[in-house]
Design an enzyme around this catalytic site. Structure first.
Site, PDB file in Angstrom:
ATOM      1  N   LYS A  90     -26.999 -50.782 -64.102  1.00  0.00           N
ATOM      2  CA  LYS A  90     -28.235 -51.139 -63.386  1.00  0.00           C
ATOM      3  C   LYS A  90     -29.093 -52.170 -64.118  1.00  0.00           C
ATOM      4  O   LYS A  90     -29.666 -53.051 -63.501  1.00  0.00           O
ATOM      5  CB  LYS A  90     -29.061 -49.885 -63.093  1.00  0.00           C
ATOM      6  N   ASN A 111     -30.193 -51.592 -58.312  1.00  0.00           N
ATOM      7  CA  ASN A 111     -29.110 -50.683 -57.914  1.00  0.00           C
ATOM      8  C   ASN A 111     -28.451 -51.102 -56.599  1.00  0.00           C
ATOM      9  O   ASN A 111     -27.508 -50.464 -56.155  1.00  0.00           O
ATOM     10  CB  ASN A 111     -29.596 -49.225 -57.843  1.00  0.00           C
ATOM     11  N   ASP A 126     -34.170 -46.778 -55.976  1.00  0.00           N
ATOM     12  CA  ASP A 126     -34.385 -45.455 -56.599  1.00  0.00           C
ATOM     13  C   ASP A 126     -35.842 -45.006 -56.474  1.00  0.00           C
ATOM     14  O   ASP A 126     -36.113 -43.864 -56.079  1.00  0.00           O
ATOM     15  CB  ASP A 126     -33.978 -45.476 -58.080  1.00  0.00           C
ATOM     16  N   GLY A 151     -38.723 -37.190 -68.668  1.00  0.00           N
ATOM     17  CA  GLY A 151     -37.645 -38.147 -68.891  1.00  0.00           C
ATOM     18  C   GLY A 151     -38.046 -39.543 -68.445  1.00  0.00           C
ATOM     19  O   GLY A 151     -37.230 -40.312 -67.916  1.00  0.00           O
ATOM     20  N   GLY A 154     -35.906 -42.857 -69.380  1.00  0.00           N
ATOM     21  CA  GLY A 154     -34.576 -43.210 -68.870  1.00  0.00           C
ATOM     22  C   GLY A 154     -34.693 -44.128 -67.663  1.00  0.00           C
ATOM     23  O   GLY A 154     -35.796 -44.473 -67.223  1.00  0.00           O
ATOM     24  N   ARG A 177     -38.547 -37.347 -74.499  1.00  0.00           N
ATOM     25  CA  ARG A 177     -38.119 -36.859 -75.821  1.00  0.00           C
ATOM     26  C   ARG A 177     -38.416 -37.911 -76.877  1.00  0.00           C
ATOM     27  O   ARG A 177     -39.016 -37.613 -77.904  1.00  0.00           O
ATOM     28  CB  ARG A 177     -36.612 -36.538 -75.751  1.00  0.00           C
ATOM     29  N   GLY A 278     -32.178 -33.146 -56.039  1.00  0.00           N
ATOM     30  CA  GLY A 278     -32.238 -34.595 -55.837  1.00  0.00           C
ATOM     31  C   GLY A 278     -31.402 -35.129 -54.690  1.00  0.00           C
ATOM     32  O   GLY A 278     -31.254 -36.354 -54.553  1.00  0.00           O
TER      33      GLY A 278
HETATM   34  P1  NAP Z   1     -30.663 -42.090 -68.607  1.00  0.00           P
HETATM   35  O1  NAP Z   1     -31.111 -43.496 -68.396  1.00  0.00           O
HETATM   36  O2  NAP Z   1     -29.553 -41.826 -69.561  1.00  0.00           O
HETATM   37  O3  NAP Z   1     -31.968 -41.254 -69.071  1.00  0.00           O
HETATM   38  C1  NAP Z   1     -31.868 -39.918 -69.498  1.00  0.00           C
HETATM   39  C2  NAP Z   1     -33.268 -39.354 -69.758  1.00  0.00           C
HETATM   40  O4  NAP Z   1     -33.119 -37.980 -70.100  1.00  0.00           O
HETATM   41  C3  NAP Z   1     -34.007 -40.019 -70.925  1.00  0.00           C
HETATM   42  O5  NAP Z   1     -35.380 -40.014 -70.660  1.00  0.00           O
HETATM   43  C4  NAP Z   1     -33.669 -39.069 -72.087  1.00  0.00           C
HETATM   44  O6  NAP Z   1     -34.644 -39.090 -73.125  1.00  0.00           O
HETATM   45  C5  NAP Z   1     -33.700 -37.738 -71.371  1.00  0.00           C
HETATM   46  N1  NAP Z   1     -32.918 -36.721 -72.069  1.00  0.00           N
HETATM   47  C6  NAP Z   1     -31.573 -36.684 -72.203  1.00  0.00           C
HETATM   48  N2  NAP Z   1     -31.224 -35.579 -72.889  1.00  0.00           N
HETATM   49  C7  NAP Z   1     -32.376 -34.923 -73.203  1.00  0.00           C
HETATM   50  C8  NAP Z   1     -32.676 -33.730 -73.896  1.00  0.00           C
HETATM   51  N3  NAP Z   1     -31.696 -32.966 -74.422  1.00  0.00           N
HETATM   52  N4  NAP Z   1     -33.970 -33.353 -74.019  1.00  0.00           N
HETATM   53  C9  NAP Z   1     -34.967 -34.095 -73.469  1.00  0.00           C
HETATM   54  N5  NAP Z   1     -34.738 -35.258 -72.800  1.00  0.00           N
HETATM   55  C10 NAP Z   1     -33.461 -35.657 -72.666  1.00  0.00           C
HETATM   56  O7  NAP Z   1     -30.200 -41.428 -67.232  1.00  0.00           O
HETATM   57  P2  NAP Z   1     -30.693 -41.813 -65.745  1.00  0.00           P
HETATM   58  O8  NAP Z   1     -29.785 -42.819 -65.173  1.00  0.00           O
HETATM   59  O9  NAP Z   1     -32.131 -42.070 -65.788  1.00  0.00           O
HETATM   60  O10 NAP Z   1     -30.391 -40.447 -64.964  1.00  0.00           O
HETATM   61  C11 NAP Z   1     -31.108 -39.266 -65.255  1.00  0.00           C
HETATM   62  C12 NAP Z   1     -30.796 -38.187 -64.230  1.00  0.00           C
HETATM   63  O11 NAP Z   1     -31.299 -38.584 -62.958  1.00  0.00           O
HETATM   64  C13 NAP Z   1     -29.304 -37.921 -64.059  1.00  0.00           C
HETATM   65  O12 NAP Z   1     -29.136 -36.528 -63.894  1.00  0.00           O
HETATM   66  C14 NAP Z   1     -28.976 -38.641 -62.763  1.00  0.00           C
HETATM   67  O13 NAP Z   1     -27.872 -38.076 -62.082  1.00  0.00           O
HETATM   68  C15 NAP Z   1     -30.264 -38.408 -61.985  1.00  0.00           C
HETATM   69  N6  NAP Z   1     -30.463 -39.386 -60.910  1.00  0.00           N
HETATM   70  C16 NAP Z   1     -30.495 -38.894 -59.647  1.00  0.00           C
HETATM   71  C17 NAP Z   1     -30.708 -39.761 -58.594  1.00  0.00           C
HETATM   72  C18 NAP Z   1     -30.756 -39.206 -57.188  1.00  0.00           C
HETATM   73  O14 NAP Z   1     -30.611 -39.985 -56.245  1.00  0.00           O
HETATM   74  N7  NAP Z   1     -30.973 -37.912 -57.019  1.00  0.00           N
HETATM   75  C19 NAP Z   1     -30.866 -41.147 -58.816  1.00  0.00           C
HETATM   76  C20 NAP Z   1     -30.841 -41.629 -60.141  1.00  0.00           C
HETATM   77  C21 NAP Z   1     -30.622 -40.715 -61.185  1.00  0.00           C
HETATM   78  P3  NAP Z   1     -34.568 -40.153 -74.353  1.00  0.00           P
HETATM   79  O15 NAP Z   1     -35.202 -41.417 -73.829  1.00  0.00           O
HETATM   80  O16 NAP Z   1     -35.348 -39.510 -75.426  1.00  0.00           O
HETATM   81  O17 NAP Z   1     -33.115 -40.320 -74.682  1.00  0.00           O
END
Ligand code: NAP
Length: 310
Positions: A90, A111, A126, A151, A154, A177, A278
């Protein structure tokens, strides 16, 4: 007639004029990702294309990071209308498109791509998808709520935070975090031109560290909690927020949709709070992508049925 493959590759895309010519309907939309085989997008978009009577099918393309630029530049020649992009592309696609929508520019990620002549136009559905999902699930708009983003550092968390700021929600608390990422984002959001409701006292837009004390202090002044981390996908994942901190007035939007009832949702429901997964965001970000490609209303109910059957 060949059966469509579950996943195609860049090498297939390079030969699309010969490989794709026998596919009926022709494949002209795709999702790029790595991995991509888990993507539910075809289950949502193919019923939509049929319902809208558009002679086209949607496929999955496994594209590695170092293949992305070539894959994007091959889309037009291969006759594609556009593509969705998922992990890990992305941010990179953001740098590769020729033009983009305002929301994509502010989120800093793309996206959805539309091929327009020899140009690639980028969009990000998104944030807008979350907005529509929240309205559908809770009959409330982001602008009327005090929101906590878990979060925020992310990709999904940033999209959600930017959308909340653009919609000028009542209050925005960014939790991450790695707190520095949330602090940087808060700083950036304070500078949004039209963000008048979020300027003013710092407490209306805050970044806080991920700890129970800091979160507890905020939760009395929060309506909507959005989980944008991947915590909750795995049965052994830790508790996101201690259950004792959740209150009946809270609305919980968990971006995780597999499993359909996450630990956070169960904790929220046990204290009488309303919680949802979600899936509705997945649906609405897809519907908005469809509208970007075709400039027409998406057949949302066909998409919803497709997702429910997946
Ligand atoms: P990402 O960019 O990898 O971001 C992950 C986030 O989670 C970061 O803020 C990270 O914090 C935090 N995190 C990871 N492990 C952690 C832990 N053990 N404790 C506390 N914080 C933690 O991932 P993303 O693409 O944003 O996706 C995140 C989630 O959203 C996924 O489950 C994805 O499937 C979901 N999502 C759903 C939709 C939907 O349409 N429903 C759309 C997009 C995404 P740090 O910055 O500290 O690493």
């Amino acid at each position: 007639m060949p059966t469509p493959k579950d996943v195609y590759t860049l090498s297939d895309l390079r030969n699309w004029t010969s490989l794709g010519k026998d596919l009926k309907p022709p494949a002209r939309l795709a999702v790029f990702g790595d991995p991509v085989e888990h993507s539910l997008s075809p289950q949502m978009h193919n019923p939509a294309l049929r319902a809208a009577d558009i002679d086209c099918q949607y496929i999955r393309l496994q594209i590695k990071a170092d293949e992305l630029v070539e894959a994007l530049r091959t889309l037009g020649k291969a006759g594609f209308i556009g593509t969705n992009v998922t992990i890990p592309h992305k941010s990179r696609v953001f740098a590769e498109v020729d033009e983009m929508t305002e929301v994509a520019r502010r989120i800093g990620a793309v996206n959805t791509v539309l091929v327009s002549g020899d140009k690639l136009l980028g969009h990000n559905t998104d944030g807008p998808g979350l907005k529509r999902a929240v309205r559908e699930e809770f009959s409330l708009d982001l602008e009327d709520m005090r929101v906590m983003i878990l979060g925020a550092g992310g990709g999904a968390g940033r999209a959600a935070s930017v959308q909340c700021a653009m919609d000028q929600c009542e209050r925005l608390v960014l939790v991450n975090r790695t707190v520095e990422k949330a602090e940087m984002l808060a700083e950036e959001l304070r500078n949004l031109d039209d963000n008048t409701r979020l300027e003013g006292p710092a407490a209306r837009l805050e970044a806080i560290p991920w700890n129970a004390n800091a979160i507890e202090k905020e939760l009395g002044q929060i309506d909507l909690i959005v989980n944008c981390t991947n915590i909750g996908m795995n049965p052994v994942d830790p508790e996101l927020i201690p259950q004792r901190l959740l209150q009946p007035h809270h609305l919980i939007y968990d971006m995780v949709y597999s499993p359909p009832r996450t630990r956070l949702m169960a904790a929220a429901e046990s204290v009488g709070a309303k919680a949802t997964n979600g899936m509705s965001m997945l649906l609405w970000q897809g519907a908005l992508a469809f509208e970007f490609w075709f400039s027409r209303e998406a057949p949302v109910e066909a998409m919803r049925r497709g997702l429910m059957q997946s």
